[in-house]
Design an enzyme around this catalytic site. Structure first.
Site, PDB file in Angstrom:
ATOM      1  N   SER A   1     -43.164  -7.498 -21.262  1.00  0.00           N
ATOM      2  CA  SER A   1     -42.479  -7.001 -20.062  1.00  0.00           C
ATOM      3  C   SER A   1     -42.777  -7.902 -18.875  1.00  0.00           C
ATOM      4  CB  SER A   1     -42.999  -5.595 -19.765  1.00  0.00           C
ATOM      5  OG  SER A   1     -42.502  -5.133 -18.530  1.00  0.00           O
TER       6      SER A   1
ATOM      7  N   ASP B   1     -36.221  -6.882 -25.076  1.00  0.00           N
ATOM      8  CA  ASP B   1     -37.304  -7.619 -24.415  1.00  0.00           C
ATOM      9  C   ASP B   1     -38.148  -8.421 -25.417  1.00  0.00           C
ATOM     10  OD1 ASP B   1     -36.769  -7.200 -21.780  1.00  0.00           O
ATOM     11  OD2 ASP B   1     -38.182  -5.575 -21.496  1.00  0.00           O
TER      12      ASP B   1
ATOM     13  N   THR C   1     -34.462  -1.159 -13.665  1.00  0.00           N
ATOM     14  CA  THR C   1     -35.777  -0.563 -13.814  1.00  0.00           C
ATOM     15  C   THR C   1     -36.031   0.160 -12.504  1.00  0.00           C
ATOM     16  OG1 THR C   1     -36.369  -2.356 -15.261  1.00  0.00           O
ATOM     17  CG2 THR C   1     -38.196  -1.225 -14.202  1.00  0.00           C
TER      18      THR C   1
ATOM     19  N   THR D   1     -38.883   2.052 -16.905  1.00  0.00           N
ATOM     20  CA  THR D   1     -37.567   1.465 -17.225  1.00  0.00           C
ATOM     21  C   THR D   1     -36.994   1.973 -18.532  1.00  0.00           C
ATOM     22  OG1 THR D   1     -36.389  -0.645 -17.364  1.00  0.00           O
ATOM     23  CG2 THR D   1     -38.489  -0.526 -18.508  1.00  0.00           C
ATOM     24  N   ILE D   2     -35.672   1.872 -18.632  1.00  0.00           N
ATOM     25  CA  ILE D   2     -35.016   1.946 -19.942  1.00  0.00           C
ATOM     26  C   ILE D   2     -34.362   0.591 -20.220  1.00  0.00           C
ATOM     27  CG2 ILE D   2     -34.740   4.403 -20.373  1.00  0.00           C
ATOM     28  CD1 ILE D   2     -32.160   4.428 -18.812  1.00  0.00           C
ATOM     29  N   ASN D   3     -34.789  -0.415 -19.468  1.00  0.00           N
ATOM     30  CA  ASN D   3     -34.371  -1.817 -19.547  1.00  0.00           C
ATOM     31  C   ASN D   3     -33.023  -2.042 -18.869  1.00  0.00           C
ATOM     32  OD1 ASN D   3     -34.689  -4.509 -20.024  1.00  0.00           O
ATOM     33  ND2 ASN D   3     -33.889  -4.452 -22.093  1.00  0.00           N
TER      34      ASN D   3
ATOM     35  N   GLY E   1     -36.066  -5.471 -11.576  1.00  0.00           N
ATOM     36  CA  GLY E   1     -35.417  -6.771 -11.410  1.00  0.00           C
ATOM     37  C   GLY E   1     -35.598  -7.700 -12.591  1.00  0.00           C
TER      38      GLY E   1
HETATM   39  O1  DON Z   1     -39.932  -4.809 -18.968  1.00  0.00           O
HETATM   40  C1  DON Z   1     -39.183  -5.633 -18.488  1.00  0.00           C
HETATM   41  O2  DON Z   1     -39.547  -6.692 -18.034  1.00  0.00           O
HETATM   42  C2  DON Z   1     -37.718  -5.311 -18.409  1.00  0.00           C
HETATM   43  N1  DON Z   1     -37.363  -4.376 -19.418  1.00  0.00           N
HETATM   44  C3  DON Z   1     -37.451  -4.809 -17.044  1.00  0.00           C
HETATM   45  C4  DON Z   1     -36.027  -4.447 -16.884  1.00  0.00           C
HETATM   46  C5  DON Z   1     -35.586  -4.404 -15.513  1.00  0.00           C
HETATM   47  O3  DON Z   1     -36.268  -4.645 -14.561  1.00  0.00           O
HETATM   48  C6  DON Z   1     -34.171  -4.052 -15.460  1.00  0.00           C
HETATM   49  N2  DON Z   1     -33.665  -4.246 -14.231  1.00  0.00           N
HETATM   50  N3  DON Z   1     -33.737  -5.068 -13.559  1.00  0.00           N
END
Ligand code: DON
Length: 560
Positions: free
Chosen positions: A440, A411, A369, A387-389, A461
């Site tokens: 999220s 998610d 992210t 993010t794209i996850n 993260g």
């Molecule tokens: O929205 C969220 O919590 C997750 N999709 C965030 C993803 C993320 O931080 C990926 N990398 N670490």
């Protein structure tokens, strides 16, 4: 009363922490952007130098990250913005992806009810309806000053010119190239083995950006771009339709706000769990004199871990999209409730997370992210996590349009009790439903001290976002670090399940870990991943800005 007054003042001052240490990060007088790449920070800053405000800079930075940091920067994903205007008005913008209309609760389960591996993480089936372009337009419509078409044109020029591959980027591209080719075939842009110093140009993305510049939000959600996008996703077996795109709207939400000692913390509300969980953690810690324990000391780690353990347990059970589920926020955030939650806590030994199946559950090392923090010369502040996850999202890349698509559907809780890619175990509140937003952990945050802007902070993260943001705030406030020091400081994490504390590779001694183990803490010795990549701004007492750009990445502060 007259005699009481000085005593009250004294008590107040002891309760507050007044120190302001010298900056060690980049310092500017007027405005600043801190983001994952210098090109994105520089464009955002340039927009403000030309008379734009923080919201114009948000549009520029968000789009520029799709060019300079396609690992996470995006048009095919979503995010959250928390803002505070120079007048002190606050708000939150939710441009999180949504489940397509064709989605349903058991869409990732096989006939035996087991989760189908990879279906919610890799390729078209993992894609949720993107929200980013809608978010940028909503923010700009409400607060922007410069014409949005001009901002998009500048990003299109950056896409035409291209960006130079850094060492870290080259490594990431190499690592994910096989999966990108698996999903897209070998004629896709990122099938090319880019090396350090190469330039990546994005003519297709430049074209898409110019279509949006001309037609506004509809340039993405309707017409040519929407058609191509939906048919590409569906050709790969995915579910997003043109109608899903046409129906997508960003939503304004009231942020979560709470006081921690004399700070006021403003962070994202559901469908992000960030503000809620950080609120619980910090409030459970508040009665203790944390500064006196010492930074990353045994007692600091214990207290934080026990608060996080309890907060994540609530997060995973109660939270979901507020448009679909009732969340008893008030009860779960009340002083009485949080006091009771910490009743069993003692520094003598670890509390045990409930014994649900653990073992194979991993917390994935992750910083896919991206977060950016902006303050403009008027004093408006913008905190955005987008993010794209996963790394390069679902890896599905639309070569005609020039961007990656998210795998945000992961998610959701595909099946109660089964962990997602971050090891997070969800419940009914976060089950899949058409048009619903997946929960999220993103925690874009703004902090006030004495009623004035004090800090803008956030990080990628996955599940470690919330703890990384909370620790960064505590580093500045409790442990008298500069913004840059607070960002650099080693981090640790606990998320209830799996019941283990994880530490970053440096900064935690063996004896500290042994002492914690002796008290019953399970420590993951094998995995010491980097946690988060915090990009933050601190407002110095004289009004100048100090950037904290995380050295764990290519992150850079630019301003004037
Ligand atoms: O929205 C969220 O919590 C997750 N999709 C965030 C993803 C993320 O931080 C990926 N990398 N670490």
């Amino acid at each position: 009363m007259r005699r009481l007054f000085p005593i009250l003042i004294l008590v107040f001052l002891i309760g507050c922490r007044q120190n302001s240490v010298a900056p060690t990060g980049t310092v500017t007088e007027n405005a600043m952007v801190v983001s994952a790449r210098i090109e994105a920070s520089a464009l955002g800053s340039a927009i403000m130098e030309e008379g734009g405000n923080a919201f114009d800079a948000m549009a520029a930075t968000e789009m520029a990250l799709a060019v300079a940091f396609p690992f996470a920067g995006n048009l095919g994903g979503g995010g959250f913005m928390v803002y505070r205007t120079a007048q002190g008005e606050i708000g939150g913008l939710d441009y999180r992806e949504k489940a397509p209309a064709a989605a349903h609760k058991e869409m990732y389960l096989d006939s035996l009810g087991n989760v189908i591996p990879n279906m919610s993480t890799v390729g078209a089936t993992a894609v949720g309806v993107p929200g980013t372009v809608a978010g940028v337009f909503a923010a700009h419509k409400k607060f922007g000053k410069l014409p949005i078409a001009d901002i998009f044109e500048k990003v299109a020029q950056l896409a035409d010119k291209g960006i130079i591959v850094t060492e870290k980027q080259a490594k990431r591209l190499e690592r994910y190239r096989p999966t990108i080719i698996e999903v897209n075939g070998d004629s896709t842009l990122f099938a090319t083995p880019f090396k350090v110093g190469d330039t990546i140009k994005y003519p297709a993305l430049a074209k898409t950006l110019r279509i949006i510049a001309k037609n506004g939000k509809d340039g993405f959600y309707k017409g040519e771009v929407a058609q191509k996008l939906a048919s590409h996703i569906q050709a790969g077996g995915g579910f997003v339709s043109e109608e899903d795109l046409a129906n997508y709207e960003a939503a304004w939400r009231d942020p979560v706000t709470f006081n921690y000692k004399d700070l006021r913390i403003i962070s994202m509300s559901p469908p992000s769990s960030g503000g809620f969980t950080m609120n619980q953690i910090l409030k459970m810690m508040e009665p203790h004199d944390l500064a006196s324990f010492g930074h990353n000391s045994e007692k600091h780690i214990q207290l934080f871990t026990e608060a996080a353990r309890r907060a994540y347990a609530d997060r995973n059970y109660w939270l979901g999209d507020p448009d679909f589920v009732e969340i008893p926020m008030e009860e779960l955030l009340s002083d009485q409730y949080l006091k009771e939650r910490m009743m069993g806590f003692t520094f003598d030994k670890a509390t045990k997370s409930e014994a649900i199946q653990r073992g194979e559950v991993n917390i994935v090392e992750s910083d896919q992210t991206t977060h950016y923090s902006i303050v403009d010369h008027e004093g408006n502040a913008v905190s955005v996590t987008t993010t794209i996850n996963g790394a390069y999202g679902s890896k599905l890349y639309n070569d005609e349009l020039g961007f990656f698509l998210n795998n945000e559907m992961d998610d959701f809780s595909a099946k109660p009790g089964v962990p997602n890619m971050f090891g997070l175990i969800g419940a009914e509140a976060n089950s899949i439903a058409p048009g619903k937003r997946m929960l999220s952990s993103m925690t874009p945050t703004i902090v006030e001290k004495d009623g004035a802007l004090y800090m803008v902070v956030g990080t990628p993260g996955g599940s470690t976002i919330i703890t990384a943001v909370a620790q960064t705030i505590l580093n500045v406030y409790e442990f008298d670090m500069s913004m840059q020091e607070a960002v650099n400081a080693p981090r640790f994490h606990h998320q209830w399940l799996p019941d283990m504390v994880i530490f970053e590779p440096q900064g935690f001694s063996d004896s500290l870990k042994l002492n914690l183990e002796a008290k019953g803490y399970k420590i993951n010795q094998d995995r010491t991943p980097i946690m988060g990549k915090v990009d933050a701004i601190r407002i110095l007492p004289d009004g100048r800005l100090e950037g904290g750009a995380d050295k764990r990445g290519d992150d850079t502060a630019v301003g004037f």
